[in-house]
Design an enzyme around this catalytic site. Structure first.
Site, short mmCIF file in Angstrom:
data_model
loop_
_atom_site.label_atom_id
_atom_site.label_comp_id
_atom_site.label_asym_id
_atom_site.label_seq_id
_atom_site.Cartn_x
_atom_site.Cartn_y
_atom_site.Cartn_z
CG HIS A 105 -0.14 0.11 2.53
ND1 HIS A 105 0.41 -0.97 3.15
CD2 HIS A 105 0.20 1.19 3.29
CE1 HIS A 105 1.04 -0.58 4.26
NE2 HIS A 105 0.92 0.73 4.36
CG HIS A 119 3.96 1.02 8.80
ND1 HIS A 119 4.24 0.04 7.88
CD2 HIS A 119 2.98 1.77 8.24
CE1 HIS A 119 3.48 0.20 6.81
NE2 HIS A 119 2.71 1.25 7.01
CG HIS A 130 -0.75 3.36 7.10
ND1 HIS A 130 0.09 3.46 6.02
CD2 HIS A 130 -1.65 4.38 6.98
CE1 HIS A 130 -0.27 4.50 5.25
NE2 HIS A 130 -1.33 5.07 5.83
CD GLU A 154 3.27 2.11 15.34
OE1 GLU A 154 3.94 2.94 14.69
OE2 GLU A 154 3.69 0.96 15.60
#
Ligand code: ZN
Ligand code: ZN
Length: 345
Positions: A105, A119, A130, A154
């Site tokens: 992606h 990530h 994401h 994240e």
């Protein structure tokens, strides 16, 4: 759970490359001993009051309202931990956008190719987090693919924090303990980047009176010096472990004009010999060296490469001490800043 999410970091000319070891060693934070924390930094947001966020709600295995609820809970945990405020922004223009993706992606590393479940993009306005939509996510749990805990980790990256050697940190790469709120080392990293409330502690390095590296250099287990490691005209702050349990680890802190903490390199393990006297200097030829001087007079020099790597110097080398502890031009503006270690109270 494992959330390694390192992406190649663009290196600006003359900047230290970030050397991130995913498997950082344990720190020695204790209740009554010196609290040394091994946070790392991979970038900084220009403004954290506020950081705007947007949520792409569809495309994932969790209901939109659950996805939004857990992300906002993770944002609130970071807000409560320090100087960052979050505000809902618009899709397309927010500082951080959260969304589901699967497989190959965008311009990202593909999901599914390794153990990574999420990530985060580079630390800059317009970045993203994401989550791999092909995983068996649960909203919040101490085990499994917990959306809340993953978002918490994240968001730390989005704010500029790298992985921490503290096993109890939200930013620990393995994140085995799955803390529900940022730990001391997470908060020390955030406060070192952006200031804000965190009790002053022995082991803080205070720079130019108002910037502080928090909890990084406690007396008795560490020492520090200033040295222009990469030759870009600005001194980096070097902190190394002096105790036997510290593995001779060296951390390098680099600053942008302000001064503002910009990035870290390390920990570089075995940079110094525990118990030996350590001097920092410049070899004939200009190479920067960190030298351990043993009781019997033997010297072991290691060269600090511009890449942030460390090389054992095997040939005899002449060198001179150039590093100072009390002042240096850490932000490269041509004027020297005062540097001091906050004393024990
Ligand atoms: Zn991570
Ligand atoms: Zn992605």
């Amino acid at each position: 759970m494992r959330m390694d999410n390192e992406r190649p970091r663009r290196a600006s000319a003359g900047a230290l490359l970030l050397l991130c070891l995913a498997a950082c060693g344990a720190d020695t934070t204790t209740e009554d001993g010196p609290a040394h924390v091994a946070f790392t930094v991979r970038g900084r947001m220009p403004d954290v009051d506020p950081v705007t966020y947007a949520i792409e709600e569809t495309g994932g295995p969790l209901a939109a309202d659950v996805f939004e609820r857990e992300i906002e809970a993770a944002l609130a945990a970071w807000r409560d931990a320090g100087p960052v405020r979050f505000e809902r922004g618009e899709l397309g223009s927010a500082d951080v956008t959260f969304g589901w993706r699967s497989g190959a992606h965008d311009a990202c590393p593909s999901f599914g190719a390794d153990a990574r479940i999420a990530h985060t993009g580079p630390t800059t306005p317009g970045t993203f987090v994401h989550f791999d939509a092909a995983r068996a996510w649960v909203p919040r749990a101490d085990e499994g693919e917990s959306l809340y805990h993953t978002a918490l980790h994240e968001i730390g990256h989005a704010l500029g924090l790298g992985h921490s050697g503290d096993p109890g940190a939200v930013l620990n790469a393995e994140y085995a303990n799955a803390p529900a709120v940022p730990s001391l080392s997470d908060r020390a990293a955030l406060a070192s980047l952006y200031g804000g409330e965190l009790d002053p502690a022995p082991g803080d390095l205070v720079i130019a009176g108002d910037v502080a590296l928090r909890h990084v250099a406690p007396v008795g287990v560490s020492d520090y010096a200033l040295l222009d490691v990469d030759g870009n005209g600005a001194d980096e702050v070097l902190v190394w472990r002096t105790d036997r349990g510290g593995g001779g680890a060296l951390m390098i802190y680099a600053f942008a004009p302000g001064p503002e903490l910009l990035s870290t390199a390390g920990p570089l393990w075995g940079a110094v010999a525990p118990g030996a006297e350590v001097r920092v200097g410049e070899a004939v030829g200009g190479e920067r060296v960190i030298v351990s001087v043993y009781d019997n007079g033997r010297e072991v020099a290691r060269a600090l490469e511009e890449t942030g790597a460390l090389r054992l110097v095997t040939e005899p080398v002449e060198w001179r001490v150039v590093a100072s502890r009390s002042q240096g031009d850490v932000d490269g503006d041509g004027e020297k800043e005062q540097v001091s270690r906050r004393a024990a109270r």
